[in-house]
Scaffold this active site. Structure first.
Site, PDB file in Angstrom:
ATOM      1  N   LYS A 185      39.457  17.312  18.109  1.00 48.19           N
ATOM      2  CA  LYS A 185      38.332  17.739  18.937  1.00 48.19           C
ATOM      3  C   LYS A 185      38.149  16.758  20.094  1.00 48.19           C
ATOM      4  CE  LYS A 185      34.465  20.134  19.568  1.00 48.19           C
ATOM      5  NZ  LYS A 185      34.504  21.531  19.962  1.00 48.19           N
ATOM      6  N   LYS A 229      42.537  30.755  13.642  1.00 44.66           N
ATOM      7  CA  LYS A 229      41.461  31.572  14.230  1.00 44.66           C
ATOM      8  C   LYS A 229      41.076  31.025  15.591  1.00 44.66           C
ATOM      9  CE  LYS A 229      38.982  31.745  10.084  1.00 44.66           C
ATOM     10  NZ  LYS A 229      38.443  30.641   9.516  1.00 44.66           N
ATOM     11  N   LYS A 253      50.235  26.042  14.641  1.00 45.09           N
ATOM     12  CA  LYS A 253      49.831  26.736  13.422  1.00 45.09           C
ATOM     13  C   LYS A 253      48.987  27.951  13.786  1.00 45.09           C
ATOM     14  CE  LYS A 253      45.965  25.654  11.155  1.00 45.09           C
ATOM     15  NZ  LYS A 253      45.357  26.874  10.608  1.00 45.09           N
TER      16      LYS A 253
HETATM   17  P1  ATP Z   1      40.074  27.462  12.312  1.00 42.90           P
HETATM   18  O1  ATP Z   1      40.925  27.631  13.542  1.00 42.90           O
HETATM   19  O2  ATP Z   1      38.633  27.822  12.490  1.00 42.90           O
HETATM   20  O3  ATP Z   1      40.274  26.110  11.649  1.00 42.90           O
HETATM   21  P2  ATP Z   1      41.974  28.653  10.526  1.00 42.90           P
HETATM   22  O4  ATP Z   1      42.700  29.821  11.045  1.00 42.90           O
HETATM   23  O5  ATP Z   1      42.686  27.336  10.525  1.00 42.90           O
HETATM   24  O6  ATP Z   1      40.581  28.572  11.277  1.00 42.90           O
HETATM   25  P3  ATP Z   1      40.614  28.115   8.077  1.00 42.90           P
HETATM   26  O7  ATP Z   1      39.363  28.870   7.804  1.00 42.90           O
HETATM   27  O8  ATP Z   1      40.523  26.726   8.610  1.00 42.90           O
HETATM   28  O9  ATP Z   1      41.525  29.007   9.052  1.00 42.90           O
HETATM   29  O10 ATP Z   1      41.512  28.092   6.796  1.00 42.90           O
HETATM   30  C1  ATP Z   1      41.316  28.880   5.644  1.00 42.90           C
HETATM   31  C2  ATP Z   1      42.457  28.625   4.679  1.00 42.90           C
HETATM   32  O11 ATP Z   1      43.670  29.144   5.235  1.00 42.90           O
HETATM   33  C3  ATP Z   1      42.715  27.132   4.442  1.00 42.90           C
HETATM   34  O12 ATP Z   1      43.120  26.957   3.099  1.00 42.90           O
HETATM   35  C4  ATP Z   1      43.832  26.811   5.388  1.00 42.90           C
HETATM   36  O13 ATP Z   1      44.579  25.698   4.960  1.00 42.90           O
HETATM   37  C5  ATP Z   1      44.644  28.104   5.328  1.00 42.90           C
HETATM   38  N1  ATP Z   1      45.390  28.331   6.574  1.00 42.90           N
HETATM   39  C6  ATP Z   1      44.861  28.441   7.811  1.00 42.90           C
HETATM   40  N2  ATP Z   1      45.809  28.677   8.737  1.00 42.90           N
HETATM   41  C7  ATP Z   1      46.992  28.701   8.059  1.00 42.90           C
HETATM   42  C8  ATP Z   1      48.357  28.897   8.456  1.00 42.90           C
HETATM   43  N3  ATP Z   1      48.687  29.101   9.717  1.00 42.90           N
HETATM   44  N4  ATP Z   1      49.305  28.853   7.500  1.00 42.90           N
HETATM   45  C9  ATP Z   1      48.985  28.641   6.196  1.00 42.90           C
HETATM   46  N5  ATP Z   1      47.716  28.461   5.757  1.00 42.90           N
HETATM   47  C10 ATP Z   1      46.728  28.480   6.662  1.00 42.90           C
HETATM   48 MG    MG Z   2      41.592  25.476   9.979  1.00 43.39          MG
END
Ligand code: ATP
Ligand code: MG
Length: 334
Positions: free
Chosen positions: A116, A203, A200
């Protein structure tokens, strides 16, 4: 200290729908664990969402959206304890205590904070919710004394901090209160790459393929996915390895013969990107369409969904309140 046969994980409603990275990296393994002899606790980390979501109506929509996604994907409230973090007071209570066993230095090393800072913020403007996030997450986990936490790779550092905090607390009082939780992270699907082919799938990065978004949205996400940048026309031999579209095929497509055929033709310059992506879209439909219908049925009776969460929170509180009482006694408050 006996190891508990218990599993816990949560998901933050920072957006209103999940993506295939969430599903394959975290949710699918969590759902599979419901059918083992582990007790499973899964929750919606709504208090965590406050670090980024400040609009109340958006937060409400996000929470219900993720709850419905989770249930439609196969979370079974008869088999697991499914609840909202904010409905179990013990999460906030333990977080306040654990902050006293965590150093500023430890917190400064957390990736989420550092990212951040690197991206768009000065130290002065970072909210304390974001800075303290890993302490609340440690409380989320330690309350239930789980054996392991099934998550994606991005959560590894937070689990490591949780272990450090637990160890510190145990040492301080010379009592084995908190078992150290294991990160349960898949080598293969713990970090699914986004449609930009670089980072990665997240969201917050907008490089996702959704699960229950409108068909037109999913189609667009798939069609605009990065493939092999060096391939200019369909007759050029292409690269399959490291190509996100083929990684998605391997995850989603239930027809391995089709995937093999596409890969061979891609390598030989005998198929265009559009056909590869169109087949991926069709495979996505085959996998998730039946679940979309299940989601619609659930969404038509939100009263029942709320009841599931209330029952889950009551069950979770039994365990969590017990841990807080134990901790209060040890630290000298009770
Ligand atoms: P944000 O961008 O808000 O962090 P995010 O897409 O990373 O959202 P999270 O809500 O942080 O999603 O993650 C929810 C779960 O999904 C966690 O266990 C995280 O480790 C897993 N996860 C998120 N993105 C991935 C990915 N690209 N591959 C595998 N696991 C993931
Ligand atoms: Mg995340």
């Amino acid at each position: 200290m006996t190891r508990q046969k218990r599993i816990l994980s949560g998901i933050t409603p920072s957006g209103n729908s999940l993506h295939i990275g969430n599903y394959f990296g975290a949710i699918k393994p969590q759902i599979e664990l419901q059918n083992t002899d582990y007790e499973t606790y899964y929750f919606i980390a709504d208090l965590h969402a406050l670090t980024t979501v400040k609009d109340s109506q958006t937060l409400r929509t996000n929470i219900m959206g993720i709850v419905l996604d989770y249930l439609a994907l196969g979370l079974d409230p008869e088999k697991c304890v499914f609840f909202r973090q904010s409905e179990v007071m013990a999460h906030s209570q333990l977080a306040v205590v654990l902050g006293n066993y965590t150093s500023y230095g430890q917190m400064q090393r957390m990736h989420a904070f550092k990212d951040k800072l690197a991206k768009d913020a000065s130290v002065e403007s970072i909210n304390m919710g974001l800075f303290n996030y890993p302490i609340l997450m440690a409380a989320d986990i330690l309350l239930y004394k789980p054996y392991g936490v099934p998550v994606g790779e991005d959560q590894r550092q937070h689990i490591e901090l949780t272990r450090d905090i637990a160890e510190n607390f145990n040492k301080f009082y010379n009592q084995a209160i908190f078992p150290l939780p294991e990160p349960l992270i898949s080598q293969k699907v713990g970090k699914i790459v986004g449609t930009d082919g670089q980072r990665k799938m997240s969201k917050s990065l907008g490089n996702t393929i959704g699960i229950f978004d409108d068909e037109a949205v999913i189609r667009k996400q798939i069609m605009s996915s990065y493939t092999d940048p060096n391939r200019l026309k369909a007759t050029d031999p292409g690269k399959v390895e490291g190509n996100p579209v083929f990684m998605y095929h391997d995850l989603i497509n239930d027809n391995p013969d089709e995937v093999t055929d596409l890969k061979l033709r891609y390598l030989g310059g005998r198929v265009g990107d559009v056909e590869v992506k169109e087949k991926l879209f069709q495979a996505h439909q085959r996998l998730f369409e039946p679940l979309r219908q299940r989601r619609e049925i659930l969404a038509s009776d939100l009263g029942k969904v709320t009841e599931i969460l209330t029952t889950g929170a009551a069950k979770a509180s039994l365990m969590a309140d017990k841990t807080v009482s134990e901790v209060y006694k040890i630290i000298g408050i009770a």
